[in-house]
Design an enzyme around this catalytic site. Sequence first.
Site, PDB file in Angstrom:
ATOM      1  N   THR A 187      -4.078   7.820  -2.732  1.00 62.14           N
ATOM      2  CA  THR A 187      -3.695   6.844  -3.750  1.00 62.14           C
ATOM      3  C   THR A 187      -4.891   5.964  -4.078  1.00 62.14           C
ATOM      4  OG1 THR A 187      -1.395   6.817  -3.126  1.00 62.14           O
ATOM      5  CG2 THR A 187      -2.261   4.738  -3.897  1.00 62.14           C
TER       6      THR A 187
ATOM      7  N   THR B  34      -2.067   1.031   0.062  1.00 63.33           N
ATOM      8  CA  THR B  34      -1.975   2.483   0.199  1.00 63.33           C
ATOM      9  C   THR B  34      -1.430   2.819   1.571  1.00 63.33           C
ATOM     10  OG1 THR B  34      -3.170   4.569   0.309  1.00 63.33           O
ATOM     11  CG2 THR B  34      -4.434   2.588   0.860  1.00 63.33           C
ATOM     12  N   GLY B  35      -0.562   3.796   1.628  1.00 63.97           N
ATOM     13  CA  GLY B  35       0.009   4.178   2.919  1.00 63.97           C
ATOM     14  C   GLY B  35       1.401   4.750   2.729  1.00 63.97           C
TER      15      GLY B  35
HETATM   16  N1  ASP Z   1       1.750   4.641  -1.006  1.00 62.00           N
HETATM   17  C1  ASP Z   1       1.829   5.913  -1.662  1.00 62.00           C
HETATM   18  C2  ASP Z   1       3.274   6.338  -1.752  1.00 62.00           C
HETATM   19  O1  ASP Z   1       4.010   6.191  -0.796  1.00 62.00           O
HETATM   20  C3  ASP Z   1       1.051   7.008  -0.954  1.00 62.00           C
HETATM   21  C4  ASP Z   1      -0.401   6.697  -0.623  1.00 62.00           C
HETATM   22  O2  ASP Z   1      -0.783   5.537  -0.510  1.00 62.00           O
HETATM   23  O3  ASP Z   1      -1.184   7.645  -0.504  1.00 62.00           O
HETATM   24  O4  ASP Z   1       3.648   6.875  -2.758  1.00 62.00           O
END
Ligand code: ASP
Length: 318
Positions: free
Chosen positions: A185, A236-237
Amino acid sequence: MSTFSIAVHGGAGTILRDQMTPEREQAHRRSLGAALDAGFEVLQQGGSAVNAAKASVICLENDPLFNAGRGSVFTNKGEHEMDAAIMDGKTQKAGAVAAVRNVRNPIELAWKVMESSEHVFLSGEGASEFAKLQDVPFEPDDYFFSQFRYDQWKAISHSGDYALDHSAPGGAGGDAATGDRKFGTVGAVACDSHGNLAAATSTGGMTNKLYGRIGDTPLIGCGTYAKNDTCAISCTGHGELFIRAVAAYDVSCLMEYRGCSLDEAMSIVVNKKLVALGGEGGMIGVDAAGHVAMQFNSQGMYRGSRSNHGSAIIDIYR
Ligand code: ASP
């Protein structure tokens, strides 16, 4: 001279030095540097934090290395559904889109929702129709196809599981044998020369997610938040946990109600509250003095920052 600054991320997760080739590391560093430059240029010319954050995120959405825009992961239906949000800390206006398909730059569409509609959040088909009315560019399915992402999806498509594209080495997160791992992300936060803040975040979500699933990214206060009095945050996460933690807004609340600094507030949320829930990931933030902070509880986070007082700093590992 007042400080203006920009920070970007390209995802957090199991990002290990010994699984990275020098070429791959350079490619990520180059991309993060280009995204920083795009946002910094806007700020240097006296542009707004919103336009700077948007410019950085567009750069990362156009780069297949990251899980946003062109490089988005596959849903359980073998399609791409993208989420994005942008928020202006000065006005606290916000725009967000969820589960949009074939839109070249979802962050541009989120910005259009903020600027050209009476709403904050559009999803699915209605968001697509709005995009057409706003002349937002679309791309065919092939534009979003990469063999790597397809293989990532195929590796778990029969399991009923879904995964952060930057975890699970050898599985959904990449190929442990070759170290061929593509992550994340994307997001940006900015403070302009007037002390105005903005945050922007864009994602393809999680590999093999149920179609229709919406993560934290487009939810104002969860993955994206900005308020001039406190901070701008892009996360992000593992989205489900960031939603339950109301992560981005919690940082702002800790600053507003408990008088925490940006670093203290982010550390409480990332290293205590999210850890307690089992929420892997990180966030970038900036306050109205232009001070940038970056925190993650995972092995690494693609990240970079630049201000008018120094040159760009780009980092990947812990
Ligand atoms: N936070 C994003 C989601 O759950 C994924 C990511 O950060 O890579 O869609």
